[in-house]
Write an enzyme that holds these catalytic residues in place. Structure first.
Site, PDB file in Angstrom:
ATOM      1  N   HIS A   1       0.800  -1.326   0.024  1.00  0.00           N
ATOM      2  CA  HIS A   1      -0.034   0.071  -0.110  1.00  0.00           C
ATOM      3  C   HIS A   1       0.961   1.102   0.129  1.00  0.00           C
ATOM      4  CE1 HIS A   1      -2.160  -2.983   2.482  1.00  0.00           C
ATOM      5  NE2 HIS A   1      -3.306  -2.431   1.883  1.00  0.00           N
TER       6      HIS A   1
ATOM      7  N   ASP B   1       2.444   2.048   3.328  1.00  0.00           N
ATOM      8  CA  ASP B   1       3.251   1.024   4.082  1.00  0.00           C
ATOM      9  C   ASP B   1       4.751   1.455   3.969  1.00  0.00           C
ATOM     10  OD1 ASP B   1       1.191  -0.451   4.006  1.00  0.00           O
ATOM     11  OD2 ASP B   1       1.386  -1.643   2.661  1.00  0.00           O
TER      12      ASP B   1
HETATM   13  C1  XUL Z   1      -7.346  -6.587   5.017  1.00  0.00           C
HETATM   14  C2  XUL Z   1      -6.490  -6.996   3.563  1.00  0.00           C
HETATM   15  C3  XUL Z   1      -5.727  -6.036   2.971  1.00  0.00           C
HETATM   16  C4  XUL Z   1      -5.718  -6.197   1.581  1.00  0.00           C
HETATM   17  C5  XUL Z   1      -5.208  -4.880   0.965  1.00  0.00           C
HETATM   18  O1  XUL Z   1      -8.032  -7.833   5.319  1.00  0.00           O
HETATM   19  O2  XUL Z   1      -6.681  -8.299   3.310  1.00  0.00           O
HETATM   20  O3  XUL Z   1      -4.454  -6.035   3.635  1.00  0.00           O
HETATM   21  O4  XUL Z   1      -5.188  -7.320   1.148  1.00  0.00           O
HETATM   22  O5  XUL Z   1      -5.634  -3.733   1.084  1.00  0.00           O
END
Ligand code: XUL
Ligand code: CO
Length: 442
Positions: free
Chosen positions: A107, A110
């Site tokens: 993300h 992150d």
């Molecule tokens: C949350 C989840 C996230 C997604 C990406 O449950 O799985 O980490 O994979 O936003």
């Protein structure tokens, strides 16, 4: 990680992880994952396309609602935001390459800490993208998918794309724009939308239709931007029924497919399915995979597992060979994942505080998937699994059954068939036989 280790020495005691086979008693080695071994016509690494998840492995502090962080990372001590982000990225690439993971996922937030200033966030991310681009070149590591975190900041407490306030939606869009730019710049192969806050806490304050329409418009707008800017990969929606929101609109695979169809998004979007999200939705992982595969939308996987004793997203590393063999049967029969891979969206436990723990977790996860791949391939190649399923439906392959499938029988003709042919034979579903088959090949 319980004591703050020096950046340079954090992973330096850990050797590069190699395939050593079943005879090895080295816990820091693969027993099953032999990346170039050919299974069902392709090397393992191409079937599996493993990815490390930045957020859990390099940001997951071990904190929970009851307790402070237990994973104290050395990069968090390194000066300003960019300094910390670079130190973290150095460690991340060292970790990922030591494991031989071909991909990673992140993300926006992150990679580098966010602020409330849109332009400043863009600059920060661009700086880190340039740094990551060099690291990718040096190591050969690739970006499986990028995404934007539209759920942590307090402005998203009522949703991002489904927020009742347009101003908040625009902030979400600004983040997605920057994350798409980053994904394109890094040659990212896919882009993920997980809508953790896209849903409602109570219908009493919610116009569900308006929110879903806005959500669809948002996705179209993001997709159009990415395509205009040269992104050719897939967009994935990651279903989850709840947590953090009481009800998430992307509830499960079937719900998402209906949504994509209703809003004309099927040409560009596929699914990223997560094991623990499936179980939260009251499904098996195998079920979710099958629903996506049948619709031609099986894009990617977030690998983890839940806990039988509690009902939230515990995101533990996968270790259930039976569950994963069932999953690999679906994936193999579908011809593999469409553009995606297997991302370890999983975290070590709060009390796993040795540097080795993160390695053990990934080694176990990679090995169990490799073993499941081999097992499922053996079942498909050597057993009567396929034949049993085929024969079960043979009455539709010819004669009146085929005529029905072809739409050539009226309800009256079906009635006459029943009347003429009397009571059907009782035919076993042979469930226990098939269950034993899986264990036999494990
Ligand atoms: C949350 C989840 C996230 C997604 C990406 O449950 O799985 O980490 O994979 O936003
Ligand atoms: Co996930």
């Amino acid at each position: 990680m319980s004591t703050v280790l020096d950046q340079k020495t954090l992973f330096s005691t850990i050797p590069t992880i190699q395939y050593e086979g079943l005879e090895s008693d080295n816990p820091l080695a693969f027993r099953w994952y032999d990346e170039s071994r050919v299974v069902a016509g392709k090397p393992m690494k191409e079937w599996l396309r493993f990815a490390g998840a930045y957020w859990h492995s390099f940001n997951g502090s071990g904190a929970d609602p009851f307790g402070e962080p237990t994973h104290l990372f050395p990069w968090d001590q390194e000066g300003d935001a960019i300094g910390r982000a670079k130190a973290k990225m150095d460690a991340a690439f060292e970790f990922l390459t030591k494991l031989g993971l071909p991909y990673y996922c992140f993300h926006d937030v992150d990679v580098v800490d966010y602020t409330n200033d849109v332009a400043d966030n863009e600059r920060r991310l661009q700086t880190m993208v340039e740094y990551a681009r060099q690291k990718q070149q040096e190591t050969g590591l690739k970006l499986l998918w990028g995404t934007a975190n539209l759920f942590s900041h307090r402005r998203y407490m009522n949703g991002a794309a489904t927020n009742p306030d347009f101003h908040v939606l625009a902030h979400g869009a600004a983040q997605v724009k920057a994350a798409i730019d980053a994904t394109i710049a890094l040659g990212g192969e896919n882009y993920v939308f997980w809508g953790g806050r896209e849903g409602y806490m109570t219908l009493l304050n919610t116009n569900m239709q308006r929110e879903q329409e806005n959500f669809a418009r948002f996705l179209h707008t993001c997709k159009d931007y990415a395509r205009r800017n040269g992104f050719t990969g897939s967009f994935f929606i990651e279903p989850k029924p709840m947590e953090p929101t009481k009800h998430q609109y992307d509830y499960d695979a079937a719900t998402v497919i209906g949504f994509l169809r209703q809003y004309d998004l099927l040409d560009d979007f596929k699914l990223n399915l997560e094991v623990n999200h499936a179980t939260l939705a009251g499904h098996t992982f195998q079920h979710e995979l099958q629903v996506a595969a049948d619709a031609g939308l099986l894009g990617s996987i977030d690998a983890n597992r839940g806990d039988y004793q509690n009902g939230w997203d515990t995101d533990q590393f996968p270790n259930d060979i039976y569950e994963l063999t069932e999953a690999m049967l679906v994936i193999l029969e579908a011809g593999g994942l469409q553009g995606g891979g297997i991302n370890f969206d999983a975290k070590i436990r709060r009390n796993s505080t040795d540097v080795q723990d993160l390695f053990h977790a990934h080694i176990g996860g990679m090995d169990i998937f490799a073993r499941a791949l081999i097992t499922a391939d053996n079942i498909l190649q050597k057993s009567d699994y396929r034949q049993i399923r085929q024969q079960r439906y043979a009455s539709f392959d010819a004669g009146a059954g085929k005529a029905f499938r072809d739409g050539q029988l009226t309800l009256e003709q079906l009635r006459d068939y029943a009347a003429e042919h009397g009571e059907p034979q009782i035919i076993s579903g042979r469930q226990e036989y098939l269950e034993n088959l899986i264990n036999r090949y494990i």
